[in-house]
Design an enzyme around this catalytic site. Sequence first.
Site, PDB file in Angstrom:
ATOM      1  N   ASP A 188      41.092  45.085  35.594  1.00 56.50           N
ATOM      2  CA  ASP A 188      42.120  44.985  36.620  1.00 56.50           C
ATOM      3  C   ASP A 188      41.918  46.203  37.530  1.00 56.50           C
ATOM      4  OD1 ASP A 188      44.197  44.324  38.244  1.00 56.50           O
ATOM      5  OD2 ASP A 188      45.609  43.911  36.629  1.00 56.50           O
TER       6      ASP A 188
HETATM    7  C1  BGC Z   1      46.658  42.876  39.867  1.00 55.63           C
HETATM    8  C2  BGC Z   1      45.589  41.813  39.694  1.00 55.63           C
HETATM    9  C3  BGC Z   1      44.884  41.609  41.015  1.00 55.63           C
HETATM   10  C4  BGC Z   1      44.287  42.934  41.462  1.00 55.63           C
HETATM   11  C5  BGC Z   1      43.511  42.865  42.764  1.00 55.63           C
HETATM   12  C6  BGC Z   1      46.121  44.149  40.510  1.00 55.63           C
HETATM   13  O1  BGC Z   1      47.166  44.974  40.875  1.00 55.63           O
HETATM   14  O2  BGC Z   1      47.235  43.161  38.617  1.00 55.63           O
HETATM   15  O3  BGC Z   1      46.162  40.614  39.236  1.00 55.63           O
HETATM   16  O4  BGC Z   1      43.917  40.603  40.890  1.00 55.63           O
HETATM   17  O5  BGC Z   1      45.349  43.859  41.633  1.00 55.63           O
HETATM   18  O6  BGC Z   1      44.359  42.696  43.842  1.00 55.63           O
END
Ligand code: BGC
Length: 713
Positions: A233
């Site tokens: 993530d």
């Molecule tokens: C989220 C993810 C997301 C990523 C990219 C993170 O803050 O938890 O689900 O895909 O950001 O935007």
Amino acid sequence: MNDKEIREIINDLTLEEKIKMIHGAGLFRTEGVERKKIPPLRFSDGPLGVRNEFPDASWVPYGYTDDFVSYLPSGTALASTWNPELSYRCGQVLGEEARGRGKDMILGPGINIMRSPLCGRNFEYMSEDPFLVSKICVPYIRGVQENDVSVCVKHFAVNNQETERLEVNVEVSERALHEIYFPAFKAAVEEGDAYAFMCAYNRWEGLHCSANKRLLTQILKSDWHFDGVVVSDWGAVHDSKGAAEAGLDIDMNVTYDFDNYCFARPLMEEVKSGHVDEKIIDDKVARILGLMDKIHIFSSERKEGCFNTPEHQKAALDIARESVILLKNQNCSGKKILPLNKKEIKTIAVIGENADILQSHAGGSAEIKSLYEITPLLGITMAAGGNISVKYERGYSPDSAKADDLRASALKLAQECDAVIYVGGCAHYNPKFQMGTNAIGVSKDDEPCRIDSEGFDRDDLTLPYGQDVLLCELLKLRPDTVTVIFSGNAVDMSRWINSTAALIQTTYNGMEGGRALAEVIFGKVNPSGKLPYTILKQLADCPAHSAGDFPGDVTGDVKTVHYREGIFVGYRYFETFRKESEFCFGHGLSYTDFEYSDLNVIQMDSQRIKAVLNVKNTGARYGKETVQIYLSPVNPKTERSIKELKAFKKIELEAGETKRVVFEIHKKDFARFDENRQCWITDSGKYEIMAGSSVKDIRLKSSVELSEGFYEK
Ligand code: BGC
């Protein structure tokens, strides 16, 4: 590309080149190796559509006009349809749009279990039940990946709250992991053949998921035979060596100093100094090349995509139509309130701010720059057709100084009109968001954001901005009001539920959501959505809050949340401990009625059971019904949930038509996870097989005697 060809490429890459492939070189891309014609991997959120375009090094989007897309129904909306074919179609559309936008990987689906209704990201997720999530996410994954685009199934694992999500350590039993939190992820690998996974931010067993070898290598890659890529993530990696050795393959982050990402220079130094074996880097690169091959990155025949097509908009509409849930439809002055009969109405009062706000462009990383979005108000006005006058009053506002005036105007309008539709709920600007930073630590002070949002959990179940007061007064004046709740999960209905005769639950169901809602209200579409979660009477009834804790002890340096409720998540708790809910899992009404009969359970062989029943549409109009099969152990020797969903089928029936519905159930479906023996065990004994229209509305029962059975985890 076979293993040998992949090996040959890797042998010809320098360490520097390999390192370029395993970390972000832009906020949503890695670096390729031009010399070897290896392109960068291009990512996009996900999961409600393809997100707008960002520069490599800025969280402020370009703001061009060429990145408007289809806003697709959310995970909750998909699960509310109980229709795997629609989920497949949604995946296909998303895959085509991602490809059309030149993306290689879409950051979705989000399949974490809804443990508490307060979780801000529930709207992205699908259900409180692992079987339903599995059946909805698998076809979605197939649909996306058919288009030469990879999914990135997220967030692995036990990321069930937003509060302190970067640090909180989840304490959960092995049994609950295997029975509740893992099954959909496992199905995503084994049945969906997902090419990529995203590790969660939080900790499990004290370690961040990104550096958790047991999670990423033992369970995912070894036990489940996942041969794809694990992406972090954004900003989830804290330890170059730890994460590299744990099985993480790509390090993505939210900052712009790409060369200092854990898997950039720091990891290169670890390899050069002999602390990390270069073979570990090779394995990551092999997996990335394997993924690139699967999505035909190197092929001149790679599928081309498209976005904003009429077919995509039609798919969004078809899904939205089946995601609307009719919770209640009682008599008022001698007849059922819904559907509204246009011939009997000259004026409609639409009340509530949720009728008139665009939802798509908020909510955190799931935000969508939608080509268009039909709000409930627009949908109702379009459906009204011009002969009916639709009048609107906002009714409530975050600004409490305006509350009395807004309420008074709304109540006045309600008295003047032939029909009243209230559209309230949770979707709104999040005051917390206004004050601080966004979920990933980047200031976005003026970004509109819903209370259902990434980065924050709701404080409680209460409808925001004094809606309860307004609704109570409105329903006193107009008991025939059609109440629509627009939210990502349960809200507290206790103050007004007994005065409401007609109640609809809807959610973030895409660009055509308002049209679909109006079609249900006026009866053009017969509702067929069913709740993928339980609507509680009060928050204290939620097992995560009463038996376990939520959001846990998160104030000190060590932040922990205990999932003490174990396997008793959602309806498993309400059924086993005989707690009352406001509306149970699987509930959803139709404008017609269905009669269940003749359940026959046939033992096919030592492992397989067939359950057959008839369902008849006894009403006067066409409709769809989801027949649900729950298994229940009679006198279990160990702690069990007294009902578990193990099969369902959505069928369509003309008025008067009867259909035979056949389910195949495996002996393994009756199993529980045994922590001591580390396997699944079906205990010998008697089990009931229940066919129902919801977890509570069980229409038919039969039973089987089973001998003991053991199954690998
Ligand atoms: C989220 C993810 C997301 C990523 C990219 C993170 O803050 O938890 O689900 O895909 O950001 O935007």
